[in-house]
Write an enzyme that holds these catalytic residues in place. Structure first.
Site: not given
Length: 325
Positions: A19, A48, A81, A133, A171, A201, A229-230, A274
């Site tokens: 992104c 991440h 973050h 974050e 986000t 986001c 990585s969420s 990511s």
């Protein structure tokens, strides 16, 4: 054998991968290394993703957990973050040259938190406990912010004034689960206000949306991304909720278990925000070697957003260019 003979295909999700905020953060470290030379210190993982972190380490980035690990007077980059205000203060005390690579969409949530706290609202921050974050956003107004970690957490919330309460969010959450959490909160707090604009986001929403489009047609959905990585973890959940028969998260192609593909005709493939595209290309090669030779890209949005580099870095890049004359 041709695809017609194997009947095996890949539905490749788009948008996927990097992104704008991740692209900016990774570029920030790369440009800082070019400009100032190694080592450059980075507080927490810049994004991440294992592969990205290893690649930057090989170029001279040193990843640390806290500012105390950075030598006095050195350059430190804050990750995408975001950080709490006290992290800036610590950097100042150690005379560190701080470059802030926080994603501008995370910064927007920080600004919302500050504004609502200044107006003495109770702020319900929907997010995952312990995520960097969330720690950064909560640090903007700790006395006003309560964390709500999922729908089941909504019932234990207490506020001072039910007419003066707002929700904000991390986000990178599941859009559907967040809306479910908000609905639960609104049952108890009918006057709950929403953020002025979406906190989740555009990239998180877009990647989830295209996965929903393909999931029901897939025997298995593979998400390329790291466990911390969420947004990548959420993509597996979204795929399963939307009807995929199975879903798996992998950092690299070699982690794919052939048993996952046994009997599968259609594999869905996407990647977290990511994840560099080269890792997806390696998975496509891996799948092609196992008979999944037809690749159909399913596109639900075209992303054109970009973010400029942090001001403090741009300023130094400009000065260095002028000095070279």
């Amino acid at each position: 054998m041709t695809e017609a003979e194997t009947g095996k295909r890949v539905l490749l999700a788009k948008p996927r991968g990097y992104c704008a905020g991740v692209d900016r953060a990774v570029q920030t470290v790369e440009e800082a290394l070019k400009l100032y030379g190694a080592p450059i210190y980075v507080r927490k993982q810049i994004v991440h993703n294992k592969h990205v972190v290893r690649t930057l380490e090989a170029k001279g980035a040193i990843f640390v957990e806290e500012n105390e690990e950075v030598p006095e007077g050195a350059t430190v980059i804050f990750s995408a973050h975001g950080v709490a205000p006290e992290v800036y203060e610590q950097a100042k005390e150690r005379s560190l040259k701080a470059i802030d690579a926080t994603c501008p969409l995370v910064t927007k949530v920080h600004q919302e938190a500050k504004r609502f706290a200044a107006e003495d609202y109770d702020i319900l921050l929907i997010g995952h406990e312990g995520h960097e974050e969330v720690i950064g956003t909560a640090g903007e107004a700790p006395e006003h912010i309560q964390l709500v970690d999922g729908p089941e957490d909504a019932d234990r919330i207490t506020v001072r004034d039910p007419n003066k309460v707002v929700w904000l969010s991390q986000t990178t959450l599941s859009v559907d689960e967040t809306m479910e959490t908000v609905a639960r909160l609104k049952k108890r707090l009918p006057m709950l206000q929403s953020p002025p604009s979406d906190d989740i986001c555009y990239a998180t929403s877009n990647r989830q949306h295209v996965v929903k489009e393909i999931a029901a047609d897939c025997d298995v959905v593979l998400v390329v991304g790291s466990r911390n990585s969420s947004n990548s973890v959420r993509l597996v959940e979204v795929a399963l909720d939307a009807g995929a028969r199975a879903g798996h998260l992998v950092d690299f192609a070699h982690e794919i278990d052939d048993a996952w593909l046994a009997g599968a005709r259609t594999v869905g493939l996407t990647s977290g925000a990511s994840v560099p595209e080269e890792l997806v290309a390696e998975v496509l090669t891996h799948l092609a070697d196992r008979g999944f030779t037809e690749v159909e890209e399913v596109v639900t949005a075209n992303e054109r957003l970009t973010f400029s580099l942090p001001q403090e870095l741009k300023r130094d890049m400009k000065a260095a260019a002028a000095a070279r004359g």
